[in-house]
Design a protein around this motif. Structure first.
Motif, PDB file in Angstrom:
ATOM      1  N   ARG A  72       0.835  -1.023   0.098  1.00 42.13           N
ATOM      2  CA  ARG A  72      -0.081  -0.046  -0.013  1.00 42.13           C
ATOM      3  C   ARG A  72       0.637   1.275   0.021  1.00 42.13           C
ATOM      4  NH1 ARG A  72      -1.758   4.177  -0.612  1.00 42.13           N
ATOM      5  NH2 ARG A  72      -3.300   5.166   0.523  1.00 42.13           N
ATOM      6  N   GLU A  73       1.920   1.280   0.758  1.00 39.90           N
ATOM      7  CA  GLU A  73       2.803   2.476   0.829  1.00 39.90           C
ATOM      8  C   GLU A  73       3.631   2.942  -0.612  1.00 39.90           C
ATOM      9  OE1 GLU A  73       5.112  -0.858   2.728  1.00 39.90           O
ATOM     10  OE2 GLU A  73       3.086  -0.153   2.701  1.00 39.90           O
ATOM     11  N   ASP A 108      -3.711   9.360   0.970  1.00 36.75           N
ATOM     12  CA  ASP A 108      -2.414   9.924   0.739  1.00 36.75           C
ATOM     13  C   ASP A 108      -2.768  11.412   0.646  1.00 36.75           C
ATOM     14  OD1 ASP A 108      -0.061   8.009   0.349  1.00 36.75           O
ATOM     15  OD2 ASP A 108      -1.737   7.010  -0.628  1.00 36.75           O
ATOM     16  N   LYS A 148      -2.519  12.043   4.518  1.00 36.25           N
ATOM     17  CA  LYS A 148      -1.016  12.143   4.355  1.00 36.25           C
ATOM     18  C   LYS A 148      -0.745  13.717   4.006  1.00 36.25           C
ATOM     19  CE  LYS A 148       0.055   7.995   6.031  1.00 36.25           C
ATOM     20  NZ  LYS A 148       0.549   7.994   7.367  1.00 36.25           N
TER      21      LYS A 148
END
Length: 291
Positions: A72-73, A108, A148
């Motif tokens: 995912r990151e 994000d 994020k």
């Protein structure tokens, strides 16, 4: 330079978060088809996927992200707060709903889709108080780590200044209509001066620049397609293009932009005749001449 290298290149947002330089737009891709679109894009090397509450395909985008077969990151996911939401409570609930719908622990980048509800787009009322209220909800979710990064879309100078002057966290990005034959240079300069990244949606002008012989001629000079020329133009201006397609062949072609447009040709492209009419697409506020 390989396609994969370009797709893995990034800009850096003011908070240090890196955002891939090319994203995949998903507007008008249906919810039951968009997961396959996302997976195809990821397989080709795309790492940046853009959706919105208004697109009604967040569920499918989330499914595509979760089943793409990479951590995912390594993916950058953007969604947008519905343009009609101009209160703290509604915005807070909508952010939580997006996270739940997408099945993601974090997004994000979350942005306000428009400074005005679509039915008021281009009117004198800029909804300053409502935007500050919605922004406060984004700030809160950002502080909690659920988002994020936070930004806006379709904001003009006065809309941005409202947040710059009054918000705790400054906007990090503004997603705007920008392409050959319609590049808002003053707004882009303002975005940059205030340390934001400028994202460009509709890099081919919703298809209108494909019809332009002057732009076709320039693309032939470089041995590329009009969309490739259009995407390269935006990258050389320091913008982040978001080409939209569900076709893997087009996705691949859109990422094959390692050529360089000369300074002279960039000046020519900056000054081509502006598109005044987006045809049938003028029914959408952003193409209807109100900005």
């Amino acid at each position: 330079m390989s396609t994969t290298m370009i797709l893995s290149e990034t800009y850096t947002l003011p908070n240090g978060v890196e955002i891939p330089k090319i994203g995949l737009g998903t507007w008008m891709i249906e919810d039951d088809k968009v997961a396959d679109t996302v997976k195809a894009a990821v397989e080709l090397g795309y790492r940046h996927i853009d959706t919105a509450q208004a697109y009604q395909n967040e569920r499918g985008v989330g499914e595509g992200v979760r089943s793409a077969g990479i951590p995912r990151e390594e993916l950058f996911v953007t969604s947008k707060l519905d343009a009609g939401i101009k209160s703290f409570g509604e915005a807070k609930a909508a952010i939580d709903a997006s996270l739940e719908t997408m099945g993601l622990n974090y997004i994000d980048l979350m942005i306000i889709h428009s400074p005005q509800p679509w039915q008021n787009f281009g009117d004198e009322d800029r909804f300053f108080e409502g935007n500050l209220a919605a922004w406060k909800a984004l700030e809160e979710a950002y502080d909690r780590g659920r988002l994020k990064a936070i930004g806006v879309s379709n904001f003009q100078k006065e809309d941005l200044q409202n947040l710059i002057d009054n918000a705790s966290v400054k906007p990090m990005l503004n997603q705007i209509l920008a392409h050959i034959a319609n590049t808002p240079f003053d707004l882009i300069d303002f975005i940059r001066t205030n340390d934001m990244v400028a994202e460009a949606y509709s890099p081919v002008g919703h298809g209108e620049i494909l019809k332009r012989r002057d732009i076709q001629s320039m693309s032939k000079k470089y041995g590329v397609s009009v969309p490739q020329l259009a995407i390269r133009y935006l990258l050389q201006l320091g913008l982040l293009p978001l080409p939209k397609t569900a076709n893997p062949d087009h996705m691949k072609m859109n990422s094959e932009v390692a050529f360089q447009i000369t300074d002279e040709d960039m000046e020519t492209l900056k000054n081509v005749e502006k598109i005044q009419d987006y045809g049938e697409h003028s029914v959408f506020p952003v193409y209807g001449g109100k900005i």
